[in-house]
Enzyme design. Structure first.
Site, PDB file in Angstrom:
ATOM      1  N   ARG A  83       0.837  -1.203   0.000  1.00 32.91           N
ATOM      2  CA  ARG A  83       0.000   0.000   0.000  1.00 32.91           C
ATOM      3  C   ARG A  83       0.871   1.252   0.000  1.00 32.91           C
ATOM      4  O   ARG A  83       0.552   2.243  -0.649  1.00 32.91           O
ATOM      5  CB  ARG A  83      -0.947  -0.008   1.200  1.00 32.91           C
ATOM      6  CG  ARG A  83      -1.974   1.104   1.134  1.00 32.91           C
ATOM      7  CD  ARG A  83      -3.050   0.923   2.177  1.00 32.91           C
ATOM      8  NE  ARG A  83      -2.531   1.094   3.525  1.00 32.91           N
ATOM      9  CZ  ARG A  83      -3.215   0.804   4.635  1.00 32.91           C
ATOM     10  NH1 ARG A  83      -4.438   0.339   4.562  1.00 32.91           N
ATOM     11  NH2 ARG A  83      -2.685   0.980   5.822  1.00 32.91           N
ATOM     12  N   LYS A 185      -2.530   6.622   1.190  1.00 30.37           N
ATOM     13  CA  LYS A 185      -2.358   7.169   2.543  1.00 30.37           C
ATOM     14  C   LYS A 185      -1.351   8.321   2.506  1.00 30.37           C
ATOM     15  O   LYS A 185      -0.250   8.203   3.049  1.00 30.37           O
ATOM     16  CB  LYS A 185      -1.895   6.033   3.470  1.00 30.37           C
ATOM     17  CG  LYS A 185      -2.589   6.030   4.834  1.00 30.37           C
ATOM     18  CD  LYS A 185      -2.339   4.711   5.561  1.00 30.37           C
ATOM     19  CE  LYS A 185      -2.768   4.790   7.009  1.00 30.37           C
ATOM     20  NZ  LYS A 185      -4.219   4.689   7.209  1.00 30.37           N
ATOM     21  N   GLU A 221     -16.140   6.626   4.068  1.00 29.50           N
ATOM     22  CA  GLU A 221     -15.235   6.352   5.185  1.00 29.50           C
ATOM     23  C   GLU A 221     -15.858   6.829   6.491  1.00 29.50           C
ATOM     24  O   GLU A 221     -16.698   7.728   6.508  1.00 29.50           O
ATOM     25  CB  GLU A 221     -13.902   7.101   5.003  1.00 29.50           C
ATOM     26  CG  GLU A 221     -13.127   6.677   3.781  1.00 29.50           C
ATOM     27  CD  GLU A 221     -11.937   5.765   4.081  1.00 29.50           C
ATOM     28  OE1 GLU A 221     -11.807   5.264   5.213  1.00 29.50           O
ATOM     29  OE2 GLU A 221     -11.162   5.560   3.148  1.00 29.50           O
TER      30      GLU A 221
END
Ligand code: PLP
Length: 340
Positions: A83, A185, A221
């Site tokens: 990720r 992220k 989210e």
């Protein structure tokens, strides 16, 4: 075990603590250096570093767990490594090879072994890998140099007296644009979340829910965690969208629901005006694993799922199985556990 730290493991929260060693590696002239453990927790960088002006930075979060027999293990660090590579590709930073990322995590845990909380306290060692652009640049362009670092700190069990639900409110702000950086992220996503979070807390909620940025009709989210719901006919449902951050916890829960609990699972749209399809709901992420959602406030009305005070049975079971795997009490699916 080395020195006596005298830490009150049961009282740990999620607050910074300087541990003894951190890993630092620098990228320059097209390659990473060897990387090493250092004691200094400060990083000295140019005032013209891209991270300071243009947010060229990303981070990861994962945990090391002490098992019953005293061993230490990491939960799916390869997923975090990959990720982070996605984050790097999106903002033009060099990638860290998966093996090197995992090795850095292992080195940091070993060097700070005394800080890994004992089994049975619910506390864990939280690892924070991160990368950012440094060096002298003033235009909006990728940096000439980068720092990749991993530090760690012990953190307490998120819920002390067992899982307890909290309420959320739907934000009018977006956390990510439809084809923006929501799926990675990167630092900027979180600077933008500070105000919506503060407004939600001022209204008496734990955090806010973000809807899809294009139509504002679907859940994306829950703060910095993914959403899941258990339908009234027992399906595990979680939203699908290109602007959601792919949570390792969510991907793991999907597999636990399907393979361990024998549930049907669906990744699909979750409409904010169709919350009554769910018997239970929760937020999932590394920090708390699962936060049961008591209710969601939307347009002045609070929709309560299972209960505002008690966790639902399926949510509880999912939590027990996943944390059981993470602490080594239950057998893990192939490839989930990395011994330190
Ligand atoms: C980190 C994060 C999550 C949770 O991901 P995990 O891998 O489960 O910790 C969910 N949503 C956002 C926005 C995040 O930043």
């Amino acid at each position: 075990m080395g020195k006596n730290l005298n830490l009150d493991w049961a009282r740990l929260g999620f607050t910074y603590m300087k541990t003894d060693f951190r890993y630092v590696s620098r990228w320059k002239d097209g390659k990473w250096d060897e990387g090493k453990l250092v004691e200094d927790n400060r990083l000295c960088i140019s005032e013209a570093s891209t991270v300071l002006h243009y947010g060229q930075a990303c981070f990861e979060g994962l945990k090391a767990y002490r098992t019953k027999n005293g061993k230490i293990q990491l939960f799916r660090p390869d997923m975090n490594a990959r990720r982070m590579q996605e984050s790097c590709r999106r903002i033009l930073m060099p990638e860290v090879p998966v093996e090197r990322f995992i090795d850095a995590c292992r080195q940091v845990v070993k060097a700070n072994e005394d800080y890994v909380p004992p089994y049975g306290t619910g506390a864990t060692l939280y690892l924070r890998p991160f990368m950012f652009g440094t060096g002298d640049t003033i235009g909006v362009a990728p940096a000439p140099e980068y720092i990749f670092s991993v530090f760690c700190l012990p953190v307490g069990a998120y819920f002390k007296g067992g899982l307890s639900p909290v309420n959320f409110t739907v934000s009018e702000y977006d956390r990510a644009a439809p084809f923006g950086t929501g799926a990675v992220k990167v630092g900027g996503n979180y600077a933008g979340s500070l105000l919506p979070h503060k407004l939600a807390v001022e209204k008496g909620f734990a955090d806010c829910i973000y809807l899809d940025p294009a139509t504002h009709t679907k859940i994306e989210e829950v703060g910095a965690a993914n959403f899941f719901g258990i339908t009234k006919d027992g399906k595990f449902v979680t939203p699908k969208s290109p602007s959601i951050l792919p949570s390792v916890t969510r991907i793991s829960l999907l597999q636990v629901a399907r393979d361990v609990l024998g549930m049907e699972t669906e990744e699909r749209d979750v409409f904010i005006d169709r919350l009554d399809e769910f018997a239970e709901a929760g937020a999932c992420g590394t920090a708390a694993v699962i936060t049961p959602i008591g209710g969601i406030e939307y347009r002045g009305k609070l929709h309560v799922f299972y209960s505002e005070t008690e966790v639902g049975p399926v949510t509880k079971k999912l939590y027990e199985v996943l944390t059981g795997i993470q602490f080594g009490d239950l057998e893990a699916p192939e490839g989930w556990i990395f011994e330190v």
